[in-house]
Design a protein around this motif. Structure first.
Motif, PDB file in Angstrom:
ATOM      1  N   VAL A 469      21.121  75.085 -24.394  1.00 22.60           N
ATOM      2  CA  VAL A 469      20.541  76.459 -23.772  1.00 22.60           C
ATOM      3  C   VAL A 469      19.413  75.981 -22.743  1.00 22.60           C
ATOM      4  CG1 VAL A 469      19.238  78.597 -24.353  1.00 22.60           C
ATOM      5  CG2 VAL A 469      20.799  77.544 -26.057  1.00 22.60           C
ATOM      6  N   PRO A 470      19.528  76.246 -21.602  1.00 27.35           N
ATOM      7  CA  PRO A 470      18.505  75.814 -20.484  1.00 27.35           C
ATOM      8  C   PRO A 470      17.305  76.361 -20.825  1.00 27.35           C
ATOM      9  CG  PRO A 470      20.314  77.193 -19.380  1.00 27.35           C
ATOM     10  CD  PRO A 470      20.547  77.169 -20.771  1.00 27.35           C
ATOM     11  N   ASP A 471      16.197  75.577 -20.543  1.00 29.02           N
ATOM     12  CA  ASP A 471      14.818  76.189 -20.977  1.00 29.02           C
ATOM     13  C   ASP A 471      14.310  77.349 -20.301  1.00 29.02           C
ATOM     14  OD1 ASP A 471      14.302  74.042 -22.576  1.00 29.02           O
ATOM     15  OD2 ASP A 471      13.329  72.659 -20.982  1.00 29.02           O
ATOM     16  N   SER A 472      15.053  77.495 -19.019  1.00 24.23           N
ATOM     17  CA  SER A 472      14.443  78.379 -18.050  1.00 24.23           C
ATOM     18  C   SER A 472      15.152  79.906 -18.966  1.00 24.23           C
ATOM     19  CB  SER A 472      15.131  78.536 -16.900  1.00 24.23           C
ATOM     20  OG  SER A 472      16.434  78.289 -17.040  1.00 24.23           O
ATOM     21  N   LEU A 473      16.353  79.769 -19.765  1.00 25.59           N
ATOM     22  CA  LEU A 473      16.933  80.897 -20.351  1.00 25.59           C
ATOM     23  C   LEU A 473      16.212  81.237 -21.551  1.00 25.59           C
ATOM     24  CD1 LEU A 473      18.974  82.928 -20.566  1.00 25.59           C
ATOM     25  CD2 LEU A 473      20.566  81.442 -21.927  1.00 25.59           C
ATOM     26  N   VAL A 474      15.448  80.353 -22.146  1.00 26.36           N
ATOM     27  CA  VAL A 474      14.823  80.701 -23.474  1.00 26.36           C
ATOM     28  C   VAL A 474      13.529  81.414 -22.869  1.00 26.36           C
ATOM     29  CG1 VAL A 474      13.440  79.425 -25.442  1.00 26.36           C
ATOM     30  CG2 VAL A 474      15.652  78.405 -24.718  1.00 26.36           C
ATOM     31  N   THR A 475      12.861  80.813 -21.914  1.00 28.82           N
ATOM     32  CA  THR A 475      11.701  81.631 -21.371  1.00 28.82           C
ATOM     33  C   THR A 475      12.052  83.001 -21.272  1.00 28.82           C
ATOM     34  OG1 THR A 475      11.063  79.439 -20.532  1.00 28.82           O
ATOM     35  CG2 THR A 475       9.655  81.427 -19.699  1.00 28.82           C
ATOM     36  N   HIS A 476      13.129  83.320 -20.465  1.00 29.69           N
ATOM     37  CA  HIS A 476      13.460  84.770 -20.150  1.00 29.69           C
ATOM     38  C   HIS A 476      13.909  85.424 -21.213  1.00 29.69           C
ATOM     39  CE1 HIS A 476      13.237  83.584 -15.838  1.00 29.69           C
ATOM     40  NE2 HIS A 476      14.233  82.501 -15.759  1.00 29.69           N
TER      41      HIS A 476
END
Ligand code: GAL
Length: 647
Positions: A469-476
């Motif tokens: 899971v890309p970090d950016s996705l976790v943030t969103h």
């Protein structure tokens, strides 16, 4: 939605062309795709261009008011070209050159072939790029068909080494990323890196993943070469490519980003027989195709095309390439077309106009028989044309549910399935089916394209297969305030195919506080029941957490965890359990559901509702609906369309 057809004027005597064009028009056809395999007729010898026949074909079709999609012919490099440059040919993993005699016999990494493609695309685009009849270009044909994404040629080897150098910068970085200390696989220079083939036993999964990424990038740059030429020499035209069904051998998001429209080739009966491992499914949907297969791909390609998508090839009768090739149930040609309309297709086009009496596809039906008389699809198309005229085209609104699908994750799960019966795409489709059985529309999103605004319209988001899971996705996802379902195996690897330092589900632990400490795969005879009646199949995870499991298996492993609006499903479920699980989550998220029987599917588009009966039994709908097409008694292969009535 316009109707279209694939046509091969070079296969038929020129005196038939005008009549073909007239009959297409009379049937309601507006779009015609041509010439995607015609290189040997366009350039029979190097530099000897024969464009006259194609001019006459285009003029004839255009004179009838038909709109044309012109294919670049690069899927079929002709014999003279292969004889001059045999290095264009792809090489299989046993080192065997893939020979001339069918199609798609080129290696994406051949720089020489790229030069030849640029040459023919430039010549064709200069010749036809301004023709008023050409509205659209198609690049090549079905990238990857017949297992042609990867090639183990010398060109591929050199290009892969360069790609590795660009990605990892130093060989130490690469060794660390891939874990090459294991089994003494360390390299001391990029020039030592082999292609992942021919090893004694399993290859390093990180090496295989890198090669998949590299091969995907090769497809994207190959496609971009053509797109750049077409944009320059034929401005103002749309450019598309025809993708396939059940196909994840390259990441489609990168090619799609360079194109205007995503189109795909839909062969529901062929896919079922070729790709489904489930005999019960094969028997049930033998003449209709799986009720969610077309729909899933429509949603997938709508997303890839950023709302603009077509079915450019649709099965009109038996095909020739599946293990068995049955005839569709009467009515399915019309039903499949309505399903495409319900999902918002701009064009619905059949493959092909007339059945070829010669060569490889002589057993593949068309709209006409080889002698030119009509085959049975024509009557269904006539009915469709008159019905389409009665409904309005409203926008496709966002669905209440978004399913996040990751091409790379699909590949990662294939590289180390950890269980023979674990079919990564099949599991995604099973989740999609479970939601659709509740009569709910689903949109598909891609992890790297998501931001806070993308998630905003949805009430329920499902991470269906995101192994890394890309970090950016976790943030969103942290910012998202609807319900989130995280499926099994999500977050279980890093981007470089290692177990995350904090254990699975890695960074997703920011969303739900649990760690996976044991996983097991299950053979088909070892399904397990939870105390609340859910049945786990194929895959199960033991979780360490302070959260209380919602249920338990008999051996005390927990089943399904929840923290606020975040749900973690720690196993695969059988069909009934999965439906029940998602019905409950849809209700948690406040989404209205309508239970659909096995073969019935319902979809909404704007103010229109559609019902499709893929099943063998008659389905009964609400008699109070205002029907525009069909009525409340839905026989097998029947369609009903009704208008939503404001309360
Ligand atoms: C597609 C291909 C077409 C034709 C068709 C037959 O995969 O793009 O050229 O071969 O299958 O079903």
């Amino acid at each position: 939605m316009k109707l279209g057809v694939c046509y091969y004027p070079e296969h038929w005597p020129e005196q038939n062309w005008a009549d073909d064009a007239r009959r297409m028009k009379a049937l309601g056809i507006e779009v015609v795709r041509i010439a995607e395999f015609a290189w040997s007729r366009l350039e029979p010898a190097r530099g000897e261009f024969h464009f006259d026949w194609l001019h006459r074909a285009i003029d004839t079709l255009h004179a009838e008011g038909l709109e044309l999609v012109l294919g670049t012919p690069t899927a079929t490099p002709p014999k003279w070209l292969i004889d001059q440059h045999p290095s264009i040919l792809a090489v299989d993993e046993n080192g065997q050159t893939r020979g001339f005699g069918s199609r798609r016999h080129y290696c994406f990494s051949s720089t020489l072939y790229r030069q030849e493609c640029a040459r023919i695309v430039e010549a064709v685009a200069r010749e036809f790029g301004q023709h008023p009849g050409i509205s659209t270009w198609q690049t090549d044909n079905e990238y990857g068909c017949h297992s042609t994404i990867v090639s183990y040629s010398q060109d591929a080897l050199q290009a892969f080494r360069l790609w590795c150098q660009q990605r990892y910068d130093t060989i130490d970085n690469l060794n660390r990323a891939w874990g090459n200390v294991f089994w003494s696989m360390e390299y001391t220079g990029f020039d030592q890196i082999p292609l992942p083939c021919g090893a004694v036993t399993e290859l390093n999964p990180a090496h295989r993943l890198a090669f998949w990424r590299f091969s995907s990038d090769q497809v994207a740059s190959f496609n971009r070469l053509q797109v750049d030429l077409l944009r320059r020499l034929s401005p103002g035209r749309d450019i598309l490519h025809n993708y396939m069904g059940n196909f994840t051998e390259f990441d489609h998001t990168t090619t799609a980003a360079d194109l205007d429209i995503a189109t795909w080739d839909n062969y529901p009966l062929g896919f079922l027989d070729r790709d489904s491992a489930d005999l019960d499914d094969q028997q049930k949907w033998f003449r209709t195709g799986h009720p969610d297969s077309s729909a899933f791909h429509h949603d997938l390609y709508r997303s890839l095309g950023r709302g603009r998508w077509w079915v450019i090839e649709q099965q009109p009768g038996p095909v020739n390439w599946a293990p068995h090739n049955p005839s569709p149930l009467d009515g399915m040609v019309r039903l499949w077309a309505w399903e495409a309309f319900a999902h918002g297709a701009e064009v619905m086009s059949w493959f092909r106009w007339r059945q070829a009496p010669f060569a490889q596809e002589q057993m593949h039906t068309g709209l006409l028989l080889p002698d030119g008389s009509e085959d049975s699809a024509c009557d269904e198309i006539r009915q469709l044309t008159s019905e389409l005229a009665t409904v309005e085209h409203s926008n496709v609104e966002p669905a209440p549910v978004a399913l996040i699908f990751d091409y790379a994750a699909d590949q990662m799960l294939r590289i180390q399935p950890q269980g023979q019966n674990y079919g990564p795409l099949e599991w995604v489709l099973q989740q999609y089916t479970a939601i659709r059985r509740s009569g709910v529309n689903v949109d598909i999103l891609f992890p790297h394209q998501i931001n806070d605004a993308t998630l905003q319209p949805y009430q329920l988001v499902l991470l269906a297969n995101s192994m890394a899971v890309p970090d950016s996705l976790v943030t969103h996802l942290q910012h998202f305030d609807g319900h989130l379902v995280i499926g099994p195996r999500c977050g279980s690897k890093t981007d470089e195919y290692q177990i995350p330092p904090d254990l699975p589900p890695g960074a997703l632990q920011k969303l739900i506080p649990l760690r996976v400490t044991r996983v097991e795969s299950l053979p088909d005879f070892a399904n397990l029941q939870s105390d609340d009646g859910f049945c786990a199949i194929r895959w199960r995870e033991k979780v360490s957490t302070d959260l209380l499991p919602v249920g338990k298996f008999t051996d005390d492993w927990g089943f399904y965890y929840r923290s606020g609006d975040c749900h973690y499903l720690n196993c695969c479920l059988d069909t009934d359990s999965l439906q029940r699980f998602f019905r409950e989550r849809l209700q948690d998220a406040g989404i209205e559901t309508t239970a659909c029987s096995t073969g019935l599917r319902i979809r909404q588009r704007g103010s229109l509702y559609f019902a499709f009966n893929y099943g063998p039994e008659v389905a009964h709908l609400d008699s109070g609906n205002r029907y525009l097409v069909g009525n409340c008694v839905l026989h097998p292969a029947e369609v009903a369309v009704w208008q939503h009535q404001a309360d």
